[in-house]
Design a protein around this motif. Structure first.
Motif, PDB file in Angstrom:
ATOM      1  N   VAL A  37      30.077  33.276  27.271  1.00 35.39           N
ATOM      2  CA  VAL A  37      30.562  34.147  28.338  1.00 35.39           C
ATOM      3  C   VAL A  37      31.987  34.625  28.029  1.00 35.39           C
ATOM      4  O   VAL A  37      32.779  33.903  27.426  1.00 35.39           O
ATOM      5  N   MET A  38      32.250  35.868  28.395  1.00 42.57           N
ATOM      6  CA  MET A  38      33.612  36.406  28.367  1.00 42.57           C
ATOM      7  C   MET A  38      34.099  36.303  29.798  1.00 42.57           C
ATOM      8  O   MET A  38      33.571  36.967  30.689  1.00 42.57           O
ATOM      9  N   LYS A  39      35.089  35.456  30.012  1.00 45.82           N
ATOM     10  CA  LYS A  39      35.552  35.211  31.379  1.00 45.82           C
ATOM     11  C   LYS A  39      36.672  36.167  31.747  1.00 45.82           C
ATOM     12  O   LYS A  39      37.843  35.919  31.453  1.00 45.82           O
ATOM     13  N   THR A  40      36.293  37.278  32.353  1.00 46.03           N
ATOM     14  CA  THR A  40      37.264  38.246  32.837  1.00 46.03           C
ATOM     15  C   THR A  40      36.580  39.111  33.890  1.00 46.03           C
ATOM     16  O   THR A  40      35.410  39.484  33.717  1.00 46.03           O
ATOM     17  N   PRO A  41      37.279  39.426  34.968  1.00 49.30           N
ATOM     18  CA  PRO A  41      36.662  40.288  35.991  1.00 49.30           C
ATOM     19  C   PRO A  41      36.356  41.690  35.468  1.00 49.30           C
ATOM     20  O   PRO A  41      35.535  42.399  36.054  1.00 49.30           O
ATOM     21  N   TRP A  42      36.978  42.070  34.352  1.00 47.28           N
ATOM     22  CA  TRP A  42      36.772  43.413  33.790  1.00 47.28           C
ATOM     23  C   TRP A  42      35.327  43.692  33.424  1.00 47.28           C
ATOM     24  O   TRP A  42      34.883  44.836  33.408  1.00 47.28           O
ATOM     25  N   VAL A  43      34.571  42.636  33.090  1.00 46.48           N
ATOM     26  CA  VAL A  43      33.180  42.854  32.637  1.00 46.48           C
ATOM     27  C   VAL A  43      32.293  43.433  33.747  1.00 46.48           C
ATOM     28  O   VAL A  43      31.237  43.998  33.469  1.00 46.48           O
ATOM     29  N   ARG A  45      33.076  45.969  35.493  1.00 47.20           N
ATOM     30  CA  ARG A  45      33.192  47.431  35.365  1.00 47.20           C
ATOM     31  C   ARG A  45      32.824  47.947  33.985  1.00 47.20           C
ATOM     32  O   ARG A  45      32.173  48.976  33.856  1.00 47.20           O
ATOM     33  N   TYR A  46      33.315  47.258  32.967  1.00 45.09           N
ATOM     34  CA  TYR A  46      33.059  47.705  31.589  1.00 45.09           C
ATOM     35  C   TYR A  46      32.550  46.514  30.778  1.00 45.09           C
ATOM     36  O   TYR A  46      33.189  45.466  30.757  1.00 45.09           O
ATOM     37  N   GLU A  47      31.444  46.728  30.094  1.00 46.94           N
ATOM     38  CA  GLU A  47      30.901  45.633  29.304  1.00 46.94           C
ATOM     39  C   GLU A  47      31.809  45.297  28.127  1.00 46.94           C
ATOM     40  O   GLU A  47      32.523  46.155  27.607  1.00 46.94           O
ATOM     41  N   GLY A  48      31.757  44.037  27.725  1.00 46.62           N
ATOM     42  CA  GLY A  48      32.478  43.594  26.538  1.00 46.62           C
ATOM     43  C   GLY A  48      31.516  43.555  25.366  1.00 46.62           C
ATOM     44  O   GLY A  48      30.304  43.673  25.539  1.00 46.62           O
ATOM     45  N   LEU A  49      32.060  43.411  24.179  1.00 48.94           N
ATOM     46  CA  LEU A  49      31.250  43.338  22.969  1.00 48.94           C
ATOM     47  C   LEU A  49      31.654  42.076  22.205  1.00 48.94           C
ATOM     48  O   LEU A  49      32.844  41.823  22.018  1.00 48.94           O
ATOM     49  N   ALA A 177      35.511  38.605  20.354  1.00 47.94           N
ATOM     50  CA  ALA A 177      35.229  39.232  21.647  1.00 47.94           C
ATOM     51  C   ALA A 177      36.122  40.457  21.769  1.00 47.94           C
ATOM     52  O   ALA A 177      37.346  40.370  21.601  1.00 47.94           O
ATOM     53  N   TRP A 178      35.492  41.604  22.023  1.00 43.33           N
ATOM     54  CA  TRP A 178      36.205  42.872  22.152  1.00 43.33           C
ATOM     55  C   TRP A 178      36.015  43.405  23.567  1.00 43.33           C
ATOM     56  O   TRP A 178      34.915  43.350  24.128  1.00 43.33           O
ATOM     57  N   HIS A 179      37.095  43.934  24.139  1.00 42.45           N
ATOM     58  CA  HIS A 179      36.987  44.616  25.434  1.00 42.45           C
ATOM     59  C   HIS A 179      38.037  45.715  25.480  1.00 42.45           C
ATOM     60  O   HIS A 179      39.169  45.515  25.050  1.00 42.45           O
ATOM     61  N   GLU A 180      37.656  46.855  26.017  1.00 36.64           N
ATOM     62  CA  GLU A 180      38.576  48.001  26.006  1.00 36.64           C
ATOM     63  C   GLU A 180      39.874  47.748  26.758  1.00 36.64           C
ATOM     64  O   GLU A 180      40.887  48.393  26.462  1.00 36.64           O
ATOM     65  N   LYS A 181      39.861  46.842  27.726  1.00 34.70           N
ATOM     66  CA  LYS A 181      41.061  46.576  28.531  1.00 34.70           C
ATOM     67  C   LYS A 181      41.843  45.363  28.046  1.00 34.70           C
ATOM     68  O   LYS A 181      42.915  45.076  28.559  1.00 34.70           O
ATOM     69  N   LEU A 182      41.272  44.628  27.087  1.00 35.01           N
ATOM     70  CA  LEU A 182      41.854  43.347  26.678  1.00 35.01           C
ATOM     71  C   LEU A 182      42.078  43.270  25.175  1.00 35.01           C
ATOM     72  O   LEU A 182      41.430  43.984  24.413  1.00 35.01           O
ATOM     73  N   GLN A 183      42.995  42.401  24.804  1.00 33.01           N
ATOM     74  CA  GLN A 183      43.198  42.162  23.378  1.00 33.01           C
ATOM     75  C   GLN A 183      42.011  41.357  22.857  1.00 33.01           C
ATOM     76  O   GLN A 183      41.516  40.466  23.555  1.00 33.01           O
ATOM     77  N   SER A 184      41.590  41.671  21.640  1.00 28.06           N
ATOM     78  CA  SER A 184      40.473  40.936  21.050  1.00 28.06           C
ATOM     79  C   SER A 184      40.869  39.493  20.804  1.00 28.06           C
ATOM     80  O   SER A 184      42.037  39.193  20.557  1.00 28.06           O
ATOM     81  N   ALA A 185      39.890  38.606  20.872  1.00 31.51           N
ATOM     82  CA  ALA A 185      40.122  37.195  20.587  1.00 31.51           C
ATOM     83  C   ALA A 185      38.988  36.694  19.712  1.00 31.51           C
ATOM     84  O   ALA A 185      37.860  37.187  19.819  1.00 31.51           O
ATOM     85  N   SER A 186      39.302  35.762  18.819  1.00 35.38           N
ATOM     86  CA  SER A 186      38.285  35.246  17.897  1.00 35.38           C
ATOM     87  C   SER A 186      38.241  33.737  17.927  1.00 35.38           C
ATOM     88  O   SER A 186      39.235  33.094  18.238  1.00 35.38           O
ATOM     89  N   GLN A 187      37.109  33.196  17.606  1.00 41.01           N
ATOM     90  CA  GLN A 187      37.003  31.762  17.362  1.00 41.01           C
ATOM     91  C   GLN A 187      35.967  31.500  16.288  1.00 41.01           C
ATOM     92  O   GLN A 187      35.099  32.326  16.036  1.00 41.01           O
ATOM     93  N   ASP A 203      41.162  33.400  29.186  1.00 42.97           N
ATOM     94  CA  ASP A 203      42.596  33.704  29.040  1.00 42.97           C
ATOM     95  C   ASP A 203      42.816  34.891  28.103  1.00 42.97           C
ATOM     96  O   ASP A 203      43.753  34.898  27.302  1.00 42.97           O
ATOM     97  N   LEU A 204      41.936  35.875  28.204  1.00 45.39           N
ATOM     98  CA  LEU A 204      42.091  37.063  27.361  1.00 45.39           C
ATOM     99  C   LEU A 204      43.249  37.897  27.902  1.00 45.39           C
ATOM    100  O   LEU A 204      43.347  38.148  29.101  1.00 45.39           O
ATOM    101  N   LYS A 205      44.118  38.323  26.987  1.00 45.65           N
ATOM    102  CA  LYS A 205      45.336  39.055  27.392  1.00 45.65           C
ATOM    103  C   LYS A 205      45.066  40.544  27.530  1.00 45.65           C
ATOM    104  O   LYS A 205      44.270  41.094  26.784  1.00 45.65           O
ATOM    105  N   LYS A 206      45.779  41.165  28.457  1.00 44.60           N
ATOM    106  CA  LYS A 206      45.661  42.617  28.621  1.00 44.60           C
ATOM    107  C   LYS A 206      46.216  43.324  27.396  1.00 44.60           C
ATOM    108  O   LYS A 206      47.141  42.843  26.762  1.00 44.60           O
ATOM    109  N   ARG A 207      45.643  44.461  27.088  1.00 47.35           N
ATOM    110  CA  ARG A 207      46.154  45.240  25.951  1.00 47.35           C
ATOM    111  C   ARG A 207      47.513  45.817  26.296  1.00 47.35           C
ATOM    112  O   ARG A 207      47.755  46.163  27.439  1.00 47.35           O
TER     113      ARG A 207
END
Ligand SMILES: [Cu+2]
Length: 207
Positions: A37-43, A45-49, A177-187, A203-207
């Motif tokens: 799961v990508m834990k952010t309310p942004w999903v 409105r806009y899907e993450g990848l 994990a990519w999201h248009e509103k957030l900085q990408s994060a990897s693991q 804890d994904l950071k805003k772009r």
């Protein structure tokens, strides 16, 4: 009787050649899955990848036919289009008005299709990995994304941020994990045959 040793060796090899081999591997053997799961309310409105950065030693051919990125009712459809490196995208204007699709600086490919009318087809090929933002010079509210990937192991999230990537060859990978509103994060993940790894991006950071 004195049989030379090499004759026994030949007989053994001939016998081995006629033994049944190991059973053919079942479909999907040696593959696992990753879900999470990508834990952010942004999903909502806009899907993450979520995608595997790189599968070593493999070259994934892009589709022979162009992939469609539509423009309908002044909206890019799909909003996010993940493609394999080398894919040609068909930007046919299937709307009732003119558009001028272009990519702004910061995109891995800069292009401008100019102003074009209803039913007109324009193509663009994407040969570099990364993100392309799609804008329209006529309609400032239009926004879309093309994400160019090395391999076909990716998934878009649902409205709760859930995703699953199946049939992944066993191995250790960087999962992004990519999201248009957030900085990408990897693991880093390790996929084992027949198993599913579970991950969480938070804890994904805003772009
Ligand atoms: Cu437009």
């Amino acid at each position: 009787m004195n049989v030379p040793k090499w004759k026994y060796a030949v007989l053994l090899l001939v016998a081995l050649a006629f033994l049944p081999g190991p059973p053919a591997p079942a479909l999907g053997a040696g593959t696992g899955a990753v879900k999470g799961v990508m834990k952010t309310p942004w999903v909502k409105r806009y899907e993450g990848l979520v995608y595997i950065d790189r599968v070593e030693g493999k070259n994934f051919a892009p589709p022979k036919k162009p992939v469609f990125m539509g423009q309908k009712d002044m909206v890019f459809k799909p909003h996010i289009l993940p493609v394999l490196k080398g894919t040609t995208v068909d930007f046919t204007n299937n709307d009732a008005i003119v558009h001028n699709v272009f990519s702004p600086p910061g995109s891995v490919k800069k292009f401008n299709l100019g102003t074009y009318g209803v039913g007109v087809t324009k193509y663009e090929t994407f040969s570099e990995l990364g993100e392309v933002t799609l804008l329209c010079n006529v309609h400032p509210e239009m926004l879309g994304f093309i994400i160019i990937l090395q391999n076909p192991y990716f998934a878009l999230t649902d409205k709760s941020g859930n995703f699953e990537i199946k049939d992944l060859p066993a191995g250790t990978y960087k999962l992004t994990a990519w999201h248009e509103k957030l900085q990408s994060a990897s693991q880093q993940i390790t996929v084992e045959p027949g198993k599913t790894v579970t991950v969480e991006f938070k804890d994904l950071k805003k772009r």
